[in-house]
Design an enzyme around this catalytic site. Sequence first.
Site, short mmCIF file in Angstrom:
data_model
loop_
_atom_site.label_atom_id
_atom_site.label_comp_id
_atom_site.label_asym_id
_atom_site.label_seq_id
_atom_site.Cartn_x
_atom_site.Cartn_y
_atom_site.Cartn_z
N CYS A 137 2.58 155.65 70.86
CA CYS A 137 1.14 155.42 70.93
C CYS A 137 0.36 156.61 70.37
O CYS A 137 0.94 157.64 70.05
CB CYS A 137 0.72 155.21 72.39
SG CYS A 137 1.45 153.75 73.16
N HIS B 219 -4.69 155.29 73.69
CA HIS B 219 -4.97 155.40 75.12
C HIS B 219 -5.34 156.82 75.51
O HIS B 219 -5.22 157.76 74.73
CB HIS B 219 -3.78 154.90 75.95
CG HIS B 219 -2.51 155.65 75.78
ND1 HIS B 219 -2.32 156.95 76.17
CD2 HIS B 219 -1.31 155.24 75.26
CE1 HIS B 219 -1.07 157.31 75.92
NE2 HIS B 219 -0.43 156.30 75.35
#
Length: 166
Positions: free
Chosen positions: A141, A124
Site C-alpha cells: 500500500c 491509507h
Amino acid sequence: MKRRNLILGGTALVALGACGGESKFKRYNGPQVTYVIANKGDRRMFLLHRDQVLKAYDFKLGFAPVGHKQYEGDGKTPEGLYLIDRRNPNSKFHLSLGISYPNQADRAMAASMNKKPGGDIFIHGQKKPGEKNRHDWTWGCLSVSNKDIEEIYAMVGDGTPIALNP
C-alpha cells in the site's frame, strides 16, 4: 415552561459540543481531483485537477519498494494505471482509499507463476497516530500521515484514475 425548556436546550447543546472532537471526515469544496500520480521513486503523490497540481504528499511504500507487484505477499506496490475504486471509513489504518489492483494483466502474471495476485492495495493512514514510520513498511500500500489521508479521502472520489509510477 418556556424558560425551563430554554435552559434545558442550552445545557444539552453545551454538553453535545463538549462531546465532539475533531472529525476525521473533512469537507472539500475546491476543484475536482481528476487524476492522482504517485511516483514511487521519490515517494511523492500529486492530486491534480486536469494539469494543475492541487496538493502533494509524501508517502511510504511496501517493504520491497522496487518493481511492480507480481503476487500476494511480495511486499511490492503495483505500477501502472488503476482507479480509486472504494473507500473504507473504518480502516484499521485510520481511513483508506482502495486501488483497483489487480487488473486482468496482473492476474495473468501471477497465474503464470502459479501464485495469487493479491489485492487490498490502498492509500491509507497510520495504524498508530503520530508514529513516525521512517522506512517503507506496508505490504504494498501507500501510507501517508493520518492528517494527510483525511485530506486525500475528502478530495479524491471513487473512479479517479491513479498512475503508480516506478
